[in-house]
Write an enzyme that holds these catalytic residues in place. Structure first.
Site, PDB file in Angstrom:
ATOM      1  N   GLN A  70      16.118 -20.406 -54.219  1.00 17.70           N
ATOM      2  CA  GLN A  70      14.680 -20.610 -54.423  1.00 17.70           C
ATOM      3  C   GLN A  70      14.313 -22.070 -54.673  1.00 17.70           C
ATOM      4  O   GLN A  70      13.161 -22.450 -54.572  1.00 17.70           O
ATOM      5  CB  GLN A  70      14.196 -19.751 -55.597  1.00 17.70           C
ATOM      6  CG  GLN A  70      14.199 -18.269 -55.265  1.00 17.70           C
ATOM      7  CD  GLN A  70      13.800 -17.420 -56.456  1.00 17.70           C
ATOM      8  OE1 GLN A  70      14.640 -17.068 -57.279  1.00 17.70           O
ATOM      9  NE2 GLN A  70      12.532 -17.081 -56.566  1.00 17.70           N
ATOM     10  N   ASN A 101      22.662 -11.050 -60.137  1.00 20.53           N
ATOM     11  CA  ASN A 101      21.281 -10.964 -60.598  1.00 20.53           C
ATOM     12  C   ASN A 101      20.608  -9.732 -60.018  1.00 20.53           C
ATOM     13  O   ASN A 101      20.657  -9.507 -58.797  1.00 20.53           O
ATOM     14  CB  ASN A 101      20.503 -12.203 -60.135  1.00 20.53           C
ATOM     15  CG  ASN A 101      19.044 -12.136 -60.542  1.00 20.53           C
ATOM     16  OD1 ASN A 101      18.723 -12.249 -61.722  1.00 20.53           O
ATOM     17  ND2 ASN A 101      18.147 -11.906 -59.585  1.00 20.53           N
ATOM     18  N   GLU A 102      19.999  -8.939 -60.866  1.00 18.17           N
ATOM     19  CA  GLU A 102      19.156  -7.815 -60.455  1.00 18.17           C
ATOM     20  C   GLU A 102      19.679  -7.040 -59.244  1.00 18.17           C
ATOM     21  O   GLU A 102      19.012  -6.974 -58.208  1.00 18.17           O
ATOM     22  CB  GLU A 102      17.744  -8.314 -60.151  1.00 18.17           C
ATOM     23  CG  GLU A 102      17.084  -9.000 -61.319  1.00 18.17           C
ATOM     24  CD  GLU A 102      15.598  -9.250 -61.094  1.00 18.17           C
ATOM     25  OE1 GLU A 102      15.132  -9.102 -59.952  1.00 18.17           O
ATOM     26  OE2 GLU A 102      14.906  -9.571 -62.064  1.00 18.17           O
ATOM     27  N   HIS A 159      22.681 -14.512 -56.617  1.00 19.10           N
ATOM     28  CA  HIS A 159      21.263 -14.265 -56.875  1.00 19.10           C
ATOM     29  C   HIS A 159      20.565 -14.009 -55.528  1.00 19.10           C
ATOM     30  O   HIS A 159      19.999 -14.914 -54.912  1.00 19.10           O
ATOM     31  CB  HIS A 159      20.643 -15.460 -57.609  1.00 19.10           C
ATOM     32  CG  HIS A 159      19.300 -15.185 -58.214  1.00 19.10           C
ATOM     33  ND1 HIS A 159      19.007 -15.406 -59.537  1.00 19.10           N
ATOM     34  CD2 HIS A 159      18.139 -14.698 -57.670  1.00 19.10           C
ATOM     35  CE1 HIS A 159      17.749 -15.082 -59.798  1.00 19.10           C
ATOM     36  NE2 HIS A 159      17.197 -14.645 -58.667  1.00 19.10           N
TER      37      HIS A 159
HETATM   38  C1  BGC Z   1      14.069 -12.580 -59.649  1.00 21.94           C
HETATM   39  C2  BGC Z   1      13.581 -13.972 -59.329  1.00 21.94           C
HETATM   40  C3  BGC Z   1      12.120 -13.906 -58.917  1.00 21.94           C
HETATM   41  C4  BGC Z   1      11.316 -13.380 -60.086  1.00 21.94           C
HETATM   42  C5  BGC Z   1       9.823 -13.297 -59.823  1.00 21.94           C
HETATM   43  C6  BGC Z   1      13.090 -11.748 -60.432  1.00 21.94           C
HETATM   44  O1  BGC Z   1      13.059 -10.476 -59.905  1.00 21.94           O
HETATM   45  O2  BGC Z   1      15.344 -12.614 -60.231  1.00 21.94           O
HETATM   46  O3  BGC Z   1      14.387 -14.505 -58.330  1.00 21.94           O
HETATM   47  O4  BGC Z   1      11.634 -15.112 -58.457  1.00 21.94           O
HETATM   48  O5  BGC Z   1      11.759 -12.090 -60.400  1.00 21.94           O
HETATM   49  O6  BGC Z   1       9.541 -12.387 -58.836  1.00 21.94           O
END
Ligand code: BGC
Length: 445
Positions: free
Chosen positions: A20, A158-159, A114
Site C-alpha cells: 500500500q 494479516n487478516e 499482508h
Molecule cells: C487492512 C488494511 C486496510 C485497512 C482499511 C485492513 O483491513 O489490513 O490493509 O487498508 O483495513 O481498509
C-alpha cells in the site's frame, strides 16, 4: 471531550503494509489486478507513497509524531522475486529501514504477509496449492534469518479472513474466485502456514535473540449483531461469526481445524501465539436471507449510525466488545494492530481516535492487558480495490508531488502518543479545529 490518561508503558504507533505504500514493484498480485483494470479508480499500487525511496522521510515523520512502535510489512515478491531465489538487495533495504527506525527508538512489529502474493506463487495456484505451506515457511526462514537480529516481534499473516473472503468468495480481490471449496482449502493452508511459520520464527529466534521473539496474527474482528432478536437472525449472525472469525482464529491460535475446514489438530493441540492482534474497524447488522451467490445472509449498516466515507459504521464500543470477547478466550497480551477511519476531510478522525482510545482505557481499568495501539495509518495510501480515493492517513499525501503534510488528527495523535494521555491542552488546541488539508484535494486526486 474530557482528558484521560493511559499507562506510561502503553505504546503508540501506526500500521502500514508494503504494497500500500512502497510503490515500484510489478511482481505481485495487486499490480496484476490493477493491470487488469480491477481497481475502482483505475489506479495502480505501482506509485503508492513511493515509500521504497522515502523510508528515511517516513521514519522521521513517525519520530516527529512521538511513535514508540511501528507495524510494517515485508513484500514477499521483492524478497523472493523468483521461486526459490532470494534478493539480497531487497532484504538489505529492509535492514536499513529497520535500523533507521531503531535509531529513532521506534520498535518494529514486522508482518510477513499482508494481502499480496508474488506472481510466481499465484501462478502456481497460490494458497490452493498444498505446497503453499512450505513455500511460506521457506520465505519466513529467509526473512527471519536475515532480520532476526534486529526484529523480535512478528506477525505471520494479516487478516487471513478478509483476504480469503475477498479472494475466494466474493471474487473481488485476486485471485478473483467465487468458490467455497477454494475458500476452505486456502483457509486450511493458511492455518498450516501460520503454525509452521510460528514454529520456524521461534526456532531461529532462539539462536538470534535469546528467545525474546514474539509472534502473532493480525486478526480482523468485526461485530456481527443480529438485526432482530428472531432466532433466524441470531443464527445467521452466529454463522458469520463462525465462518469469518472462528475458523481461522481457532485454527491459527490453537491449531484446531473446525468444520467445514477440517477436523483435528494437524500439528498438535498448541498455543501458536504470543500476543493477540486485533484489527478493528466496524460492525455489521446481520439478518437471515440470501444475498449475492454464494453469500448467505444479509449485511447492513445500523440505521441512523454515523459512518466513515466508505460507509462503515463508527462504533467504538465494538472495540471494547471484541477485545473483551477474545481476552476471555485467550487471556494474553492484546495489541490493537489496526484501527482507523476513511475520513477525507479529516473532520471525524480526532473524535474517532478519542472514542476508541477511551474504550481502551476502560478495558485497562478493568484489568485487560491491552498494551499497544497502532493507528491505521501513517499517510494516505493505496486502499486495495478502492485505489487512492479513501483517506485513512494521519498525514496527507500529494500523490503527484509525493509530498506529505500533517493533518490536525496527526497532530492530535502525536500529542497523545508523546504524553500517553489525551490532555486538556491537546483537546483545546485541536479538537475544535477545522481541517487543513484542502490543499491536497484536487479533482483527479
Ligand atoms: C487492512 C488494511 C486496510 C485497512 C482499511 C485492513 O483491513 O489490513 O490493509 O487498508 O483495513 O481498509
Amino acid at each position: 471531550m474530557e482528558p484521560f490518561k493511559l499507562p506510561d508503558d502503553f505504546l503508540f504507533g501506526t500500521a502500514t503494509s508494503s504494497l500500500q505504500i512502497e510503490g515500484g514493484d510489478r511482481n505481485n498480485t495487486w499490480y496484476m489486478w490493477a493491470d487488469l483494470g480491477r481497481i475502482k479508480d483505475k489506479s495502480s499500487p505501482e506509485t503508492a507513497c513511493d515509500h521504497w525511496n522515502r523510508t528515511d522521510e517516513d521514519a522521521e515523520l513517525m519520530k516527529k509524531m512521538n511513535q514508540q512502535v511501528y507495524r510494517m510489512s515485508l513484500e514477499w515478491s521483492r524478497i523472493e522475486p523468483k521461486k526459490g531465489s532470494f534478493s539480497q538487495e531487497a532484504i538489505l533495504h529492509y535492514r536499513d529501514e529497520i535500523k533507521k527506525l531503531l535509531s529513532y527508538g521506534i520498535r518494529p512489529l514486522v508482518t510477513l504477509h499482508h494481502f499480496s502474493n508474488p506472481l510466481w506463487f499465484e501462478d502456481g495456484q497460490g494458497w490452493l496449492n498444498p505446497e503453499s505451506v512450505s513455500l511460506f515457511e521457506r520465505y519466513t526462514e529467509y526473512a527471519v534469518r536475515n532480520l532476526g537480529d534486529l526484529v523480535t516481534e512478528w506477525i505471520t499473516v494479516n487478516e487471513p479472513n478478509v483476504m480469503l473472503v475477498n479472494g475466494y468468495v466474493t471474487g473481488l480481490w485476486p485471485p478473483g474466485m467465487k468458490n467455497i471449496m477454494g475458500f476452505l482449502k486456502a483457509s486450511r493452508h493458511l492455518i498450516c502456514a501460520h503454525i509452521r511459520s510460528y514454529k520456524k520464527i521461534h526456532e531461529i529466534g532462539l539462536n538470534m535473540n535469546s528467545g525474546e521473539t514474539r509472534v502473532g496474527v493480525a486478526n480482523h474482528i468485526r461485530i456481527f449483531d443480529p438485526k432482530t432478536p428472531k432466532l433466524k437472525d441470531r443464527l445467521t449472525a452466529g454463522l458469520y461469526d463462525h465462518l469469518f472469525h472462528d475458523l481461522l482464529i481457532r485454527g491459527m491460535h490453537e491449531g484446531k481445524l473446525l468444520f467445514p475446514v477440517g477436523s483435528g489438530y494437524p500439528y498438535g493441540q498448541g498455543k501458536y501465539y504470543d500476543f493477540f492482534g486485533i484489527n478493528y474497524y466496524s460492525r455489521d447488522i446481520v439478518s437471515f436471507g440470501f444475498g449475492d451467490k454464494p453469500m448467505i445472509g444479509r449485511i447492513e449498516v445500523k440505521e441512523g449510525a454515523e459512518t466513515s466515507d466508505l460507509g462503515w459504521e463508527i462504533y467504538p464500543e465494538g472495540l471494547y466488545r471484541a477485545i473483551k470477547k477474545y481476552h476471555a478466550v485467550y487471556d494474553t497480551e492484546i495489541f490493537i494492530t489496526e484501527n482507523g477511519i476513511d475520513d477525507r476531510k479529516d473532520d471525524r478522525r480526532i473524535k474517532f481516535i478519542y472514542d476508541h482510545l477511551f474504550q481502551v482505557k476502560k478495558l485497562i481499568d478493568e484489568g485487560v492487558n491491552v498494551s499497544r495501539y497502532y493507528h491505521w495509518t501513517l499517510t494516505d495510501n493505496f486502499e486495495w480495490l478502492e485505489g487512492y480515493v479513501p483517506k485513512f492517513g494521519l498525514v496527507a499525501l500529494d500523490l503527484k508531488k509525493q509530498t506529505r503534510k500533517m493533518k490536525n488528527s496527526g497532530l492530535f495523535y502525536a500529542g497523545i502518543s508523546g504524553e500517553k494521555q489525551v490532555s486538556k491542552n491537546t483537546i483545546d488546541k485541536l479538537s475544535g479545529k477545522k481541517h487543513v488539508i484542502e490543499y491536497f484535494i484536487s479533482e483527479d486526486d
